[in-house]
Design a protein around this motif. Structure first.
Motif, PDB file in Angstrom:
ATOM      1  N   TRP A 102      38.166  54.645  44.061  1.00 19.42           N
ATOM      2  CA  TRP A 102      38.263  53.192  43.975  1.00 19.42           C
ATOM      3  C   TRP A 102      39.338  52.761  42.988  1.00 19.42           C
ATOM      4  O   TRP A 102      39.937  51.690  43.145  1.00 19.42           O
ATOM      5  CB  TRP A 102      36.913  52.591  43.577  1.00 19.42           C
ATOM      6  N   ARG A 113      42.625  52.380  44.771  1.00 22.66           N
ATOM      7  CA  ARG A 113      42.729  51.256  45.699  1.00 22.66           C
ATOM      8  C   ARG A 113      42.899  49.922  44.990  1.00 22.66           C
ATOM      9  O   ARG A 113      43.021  48.889  45.644  1.00 22.66           O
ATOM     10  CB  ARG A 113      41.482  51.211  46.593  1.00 22.66           C
ATOM     11  N   ILE A 114      42.915  49.937  43.664  1.00 24.10           N
ATOM     12  CA  ILE A 114      43.131  48.692  42.921  1.00 24.10           C
ATOM     13  C   ILE A 114      44.574  48.236  43.088  1.00 24.10           C
ATOM     14  O   ILE A 114      45.496  49.052  43.144  1.00 24.10           O
ATOM     15  CB  ILE A 114      42.805  48.911  41.434  1.00 24.10           C
ATOM     16  N   ASN A 115      44.759  46.931  43.164  1.00 28.33           N
ATOM     17  CA  ASN A 115      46.110  46.398  43.283  1.00 28.33           C
ATOM     18  C   ASN A 115      46.950  46.853  42.093  1.00 28.33           C
ATOM     19  O   ASN A 115      46.580  46.603  40.937  1.00 28.33           O
ATOM     20  CB  ASN A 115      46.068  44.870  43.345  1.00 28.33           C
ATOM     21  N   GLN A 132      41.341  42.799  46.428  1.00 33.73           N
ATOM     22  CA  GLN A 132      40.115  43.136  47.132  1.00 33.73           C
ATOM     23  C   GLN A 132      38.967  43.332  46.153  1.00 33.73           C
ATOM     24  O   GLN A 132      39.098  43.048  44.954  1.00 33.73           O
ATOM     25  CB  GLN A 132      40.318  44.391  47.978  1.00 33.73           C
ATOM     26  N   ARG A 133      37.830  43.830  46.663  1.00 35.21           N
ATOM     27  CA  ARG A 133      36.625  43.941  45.851  1.00 35.21           C
ATOM     28  C   ARG A 133      36.821  44.870  44.673  1.00 35.21           C
ATOM     29  O   ARG A 133      36.302  44.607  43.573  1.00 35.21           O
ATOM     30  CB  ARG A 133      35.475  44.443  46.733  1.00 35.21           C
ATOM     31  N   GLU A 134      37.555  45.969  44.867  1.00 38.97           N
ATOM     32  CA  GLU A 134      37.763  46.917  43.774  1.00 38.97           C
ATOM     33  C   GLU A 134      38.463  46.280  42.580  1.00 38.97           C
ATOM     34  O   GLU A 134      38.259  46.695  41.434  1.00 38.97           O
ATOM     35  CB  GLU A 134      38.576  48.123  44.261  1.00 38.97           C
ATOM     36  N   ASP A 135      39.293  45.274  42.833  1.00 35.60           N
ATOM     37  CA  ASP A 135      39.996  44.607  41.733  1.00 35.60           C
ATOM     38  C   ASP A 135      39.015  43.866  40.823  1.00 35.60           C
ATOM     39  O   ASP A 135      39.143  43.885  39.596  1.00 35.60           O
ATOM     40  CB  ASP A 135      41.036  43.640  42.295  1.00 35.60           C
ATOM     41  N   ILE A 136      38.020  43.210  41.442  1.00 32.38           N
ATOM     42  CA  ILE A 136      37.010  42.505  40.641  1.00 32.38           C
ATOM     43  C   ILE A 136      36.185  43.502  39.837  1.00 32.38           C
ATOM     44  O   ILE A 136      35.879  43.278  38.655  1.00 32.38           O
ATOM     45  CB  ILE A 136      36.112  41.662  41.562  1.00 32.38           C
ATOM     46  N   ILE A 137      35.826  44.617  40.466  1.00 31.55           N
ATOM     47  CA  ILE A 137      35.063  45.653  39.758  1.00 31.55           C
ATOM     48  C   ILE A 137      35.865  46.197  38.583  1.00 31.55           C
ATOM     49  O   ILE A 137      35.327  46.435  37.489  1.00 31.55           O
ATOM     50  CB  ILE A 137      34.686  46.787  40.730  1.00 31.55           C
TER      51      ILE A 137
END
Length: 267
Positions: free
Chosen positions: A10, A13-15, A230-235
């Motif tokens: 993950w 996959r972060i921006n 995406q979601r991984e960025d918030i995490i």
């Protein structure tokens, strides 16, 4: 020998632009942290993340981290051995270890270790191509700069190959450098001029090719890779905030180093 097998996690996959900005904010924040206990916890969290979520084999990650010992020692010893202070622990010749210099040296070493850990974590979880595409799409970096950087990265293996070719050519012809200081000058003369000339010619061809492809225009371009948030960025952002808050909180609950601010040691 362990096979080098990289797996996407993950963190990968972060921006990349977001990861770069958050990493830079953390590194700037570390400069203003004067509690070595906070830095210890930050390094522990970063190393745990590196070994767990980088996607690289742990044995190789451990090998990458071995130079961190040298980073810590080199950054701290100068302050520990030659720093100033009033409470003397050891004094022999020019070596003067005081309570103040010891804690400030440890703090300086931990700060350098934090920089090294964050840098390695970013490098192992970020693809250069995705980084430059993200810089163009999210941070509006001009395409001719981004593609120029990517092309220069691709040229590094070519320069290594040219260096090896030159070395083999000199060996075949029986040309060897002298020993001592003269040998260093010979090595510089044998390799720098040919490699520099090749680099200039290659840069000229690259410039002509990019101009022909109109990379200098500021019109909207199409991209082979489209990167989004995406979601991984918030995490990732939430995890970084939680890690910082946890490090600050637990550093006040339990001190591994009996100093909470190195600026006021001995005061």
């Amino acid at each position: 020998m362990t096979e080098y097998k990289w797996e996407e996690t993950w963190l990968s996959r972060i921006n990349p632009s977001l990861k770069l900005i958050v990493t830079m904010v953390l590194l700037v924040g570390v400069i203003f942290v004067h509690n070595p206990n906070v830095l210890i916890l930050v390094v522990v969290i970063a190393l745990f993340t590196l070994f767990t979520f980088s996607g690289h084999p742990r044995l190789f990650v451990l090998l990458y981290c071995l130079p961190f010992i040298l980073v810590f020692v080199s950054a701290s010893t100068a302050m520990v051995f030659f720093g100033k202070g009033e409470t003397t622990w050891f004094h022999m010749g020019i070596v003067h270890i005081t309570e103040e210099s010891f804690y400030r040296g440890i703090h300086l070493g931990l700060r350098a270790l934090t920089f090294a850990t964050f840098g390695l974590l970013f490098a192992l979880t970020t693809k250069p191509v995705y980084l430059f595409y993200s810089l163009m799409q999210q941070l509006r970096l001009p395409p001719h700069f981004a593609y120029g950087f990517m092309a220069s990265i691709r040229m590094i293996p070519m320069m290594v190959t040219e260096f090896q070719t030159l070395r083999y050519a000199y060996q075949i012809r029986g040309i060897a450098a002298r020993r001592g200081v003269g040998g260093m000058y010979d090595m510089l003369r044998f390799y720098s001029v040919p490699l520099l000339a090749q680099a200039i010619r290659r840069a000229q061809r690259l410039s002509v090719a990019m101009t022909a492809k109109q990379f200098f225009l500021k019109q909207k371009r199409t991209y082979f890779y489209k990167l989004h948030f995406q979601r991984e960025d918030i995490i990732f952002v939430g995890g970084c905030i939680l890690a910082v808050v946890s490090a600050i909180y637990f550093s006040t609950v339990e001190w591994w180093i009996p100093v909470h601010d190195v600026r006021y040691v001995g005061v």
